[in-house]
Scaffold this motif. Sequence first.
Motif, PDB file in Angstrom:
ATOM      1  N   ALA A  12      33.708   3.175 -37.508  1.00 50.85           N
ATOM      2  CA  ALA A  12      32.407   2.492 -37.430  1.00 50.85           C
ATOM      3  C   ALA A  12      32.816   2.401 -35.897  1.00 50.85           C
ATOM      4  O   ALA A  12      31.301   2.280 -35.411  1.00 50.85           O
ATOM      5  CB  ALA A  12      31.756   0.912 -38.013  1.00 50.85           C
ATOM      6  N   ASN A  13      33.621   2.303 -35.075  1.00 53.01           N
ATOM      7  CA  ASN A  13      33.888   2.141 -33.604  1.00 53.01           C
ATOM      8  C   ASN A  13      33.467   3.573 -32.653  1.00 53.01           C
ATOM      9  O   ASN A  13      33.822   3.349 -30.981  1.00 53.01           O
ATOM     10  CB  ASN A  13      34.998   1.574 -33.046  1.00 53.01           C
ATOM     11  N   LEU A  14      33.257   5.055 -33.473  1.00 55.63           N
ATOM     12  CA  LEU A  14      33.051   5.852 -32.603  1.00 55.63           C
ATOM     13  C   LEU A  14      31.779   5.529 -31.949  1.00 55.63           C
ATOM     14  O   LEU A  14      30.603   5.312 -32.300  1.00 55.63           O
ATOM     15  CB  LEU A  14      32.947   6.734 -33.302  1.00 55.63           C
ATOM     16  N   ASN A  15      31.695   6.478 -30.695  1.00 60.28           N
ATOM     17  CA  ASN A  15      30.168   6.412 -29.865  1.00 60.28           C
ATOM     18  C   ASN A  15      29.326   7.347 -30.559  1.00 60.28           C
ATOM     19  O   ASN A  15      29.831   8.064 -31.757  1.00 60.28           O
ATOM     20  CB  ASN A  15      30.162   6.460 -28.912  1.00 60.28           C
ATOM     21  N   LYS A  16      28.445   7.540 -30.779  1.00 62.55           N
ATOM     22  CA  LYS A  16      27.488   8.265 -31.794  1.00 62.55           C
ATOM     23  C   LYS A  16      27.711   9.675 -31.330  1.00 62.55           C
ATOM     24  O   LYS A  16      27.162  10.109 -32.447  1.00 62.55           O
ATOM     25  CB  LYS A  16      25.762   7.555 -31.348  1.00 62.55           C
ATOM     26  N   TYR A  17      27.753  10.556 -30.539  1.00 61.90           N
ATOM     27  CA  TYR A  17      28.469  10.967 -29.776  1.00 61.90           C
ATOM     28  C   TYR A  17      29.485  12.027 -31.762  1.00 61.90           C
ATOM     29  O   TYR A  17      29.135  12.832 -31.729  1.00 61.90           O
ATOM     30  CB  TYR A  17      28.326  11.683 -28.626  1.00 61.90           C
ATOM     31  N   ARG A  18      30.697  11.037 -30.440  1.00 65.30           N
ATOM     32  CA  ARG A  18      31.949  11.571 -31.350  1.00 65.30           C
ATOM     33  C   ARG A  18      31.452  10.663 -32.596  1.00 65.30           C
ATOM     34  O   ARG A  18      31.720  11.932 -34.082  1.00 65.30           O
ATOM     35  CB  ARG A  18      32.383  10.516 -30.790  1.00 65.30           C
ATOM     36  N   PHE A  19      31.057   9.782 -33.090  1.00 72.79           N
ATOM     37  CA  PHE A  19      30.470   9.761 -34.861  1.00 72.79           C
ATOM     38  C   PHE A  19      30.246  10.656 -35.435  1.00 72.79           C
ATOM     39  O   PHE A  19      29.769  11.942 -36.196  1.00 72.79           O
ATOM     40  CB  PHE A  19      29.327   8.906 -35.102  1.00 72.79           C
ATOM     41  N   LEU A  20      28.988  11.552 -34.515  1.00 76.61           N
ATOM     42  CA  LEU A  20      28.474  13.411 -35.413  1.00 76.61           C
ATOM     43  C   LEU A  20      29.246  13.959 -35.410  1.00 76.61           C
ATOM     44  O   LEU A  20      29.565  14.566 -36.535  1.00 76.61           O
ATOM     45  CB  LEU A  20      27.124  13.774 -34.413  1.00 76.61           C
ATOM     46  N   ILE A  21      29.831  14.481 -34.426  1.00 75.78           N
ATOM     47  CA  ILE A  21      31.139  15.495 -34.985  1.00 75.78           C
ATOM     48  C   ILE A  21      31.882  15.764 -35.449  1.00 75.78           C
ATOM     49  O   ILE A  21      32.041  16.668 -36.284  1.00 75.78           O
ATOM     50  CB  ILE A  21      31.609  14.984 -33.215  1.00 75.78           C
ATOM     51  N   THR A  22      32.799  14.022 -35.757  1.00 72.95           N
ATOM     52  CA  THR A  22      33.742  13.530 -36.714  1.00 72.95           C
ATOM     53  C   THR A  22      32.875  14.093 -38.001  1.00 72.95           C
ATOM     54  O   THR A  22      33.783  14.209 -39.174  1.00 72.95           O
ATOM     55  CB  THR A  22      34.016  12.193 -36.730  1.00 72.95           C
ATOM     56  N   LEU A  23      31.497  12.620 -38.498  1.00 68.35           N
ATOM     57  CA  LEU A  23      30.699  13.553 -39.785  1.00 68.35           C
ATOM     58  C   LEU A  23      30.848  14.644 -39.986  1.00 68.35           C
ATOM     59  O   LEU A  23      31.583  15.196 -40.912  1.00 68.35           O
ATOM     60  CB  LEU A  23      29.372  12.909 -39.641  1.00 68.35           C
ATOM     61  N   ILE A  24      30.204  15.484 -38.765  1.00 64.58           N
ATOM     62  CA  ILE A  24      30.263  17.106 -39.407  1.00 64.58           C
ATOM     63  C   ILE A  24      31.418  17.919 -39.768  1.00 64.58           C
ATOM     64  O   ILE A  24      31.724  18.631 -40.521  1.00 64.58           O
ATOM     65  CB  ILE A  24      29.084  17.649 -38.315  1.00 64.58           C
ATOM     66  N   HIS A  25      31.947  17.811 -38.939  1.00 59.52           N
ATOM     67  CA  HIS A  25      33.300  18.288 -38.762  1.00 59.52           C
ATOM     68  C   HIS A  25      34.730  18.109 -39.986  1.00 59.52           C
ATOM     69  O   HIS A  25      34.601  18.372 -40.858  1.00 59.52           O
ATOM     70  CB  HIS A  25      34.911  17.296 -37.806  1.00 59.52           C
TER      71      HIS A  25
END
Length: 200
Positions: free
Chosen positions: A55-68
């Motif tokens: 939950a603590n990821l910024n929105k750009y890292r959250f997006l890359i992580t989710l797609i990963h």
Amino acid sequence: MSEVLAKYLPEHAVETCFELIKANRVHLKIVNERQTRHGDYRKGLSGKHEITVNANLNKYRFLITLIHEIAHLVAFEKFGRKILPHGIEWKMTFQRLMVPFIRPEIFPHSVLPLVANHFKNPTASSDTDAKLAFALKQFDERKPDIHFIHEVPSGSLFRIKNGRIFQKKGLRTKRYECLEVNTGRVFLFNANAEVEIIPG
């Protein structure tokens, strides 16, 4: 679900991510920070596809992580469970799934070329791409006493998250050589490592 995603993702990425989650029947859990990983995928005993993202990821890292993590699911479903977790099948899947997101409506101009370059050959963690990781960290909420190691003056002492204390020595190619005070051992740190400077 899309209202929840809107809190964590860039605005123009929400709908496409929601469609990917629905199409792949993902059970998404947004969890507290874990030091060792940004996200995780597993197929539960019931056959449910479970993905967790910090939950603590910024929105750009959250997006890359989710797609990963969705790329793990899609690659395993398409090529079978015997493939390497970050092998060629996963890389190709990750690249394909990221294409709709590599555009200026989603990533800021300071990050977009670095994202595009990274996805020519994506690695197991975007943290190993020092330029991209540093650019993404600019969007983190940082505590005022936390600095990147390249900001630490040479010869100064600093503390890492687990409490170990080091002295910064010099730059070796792209990484910083640092001496652990207690053991006298030398360690190499990426320029974007986050540390706490110990006042002299």
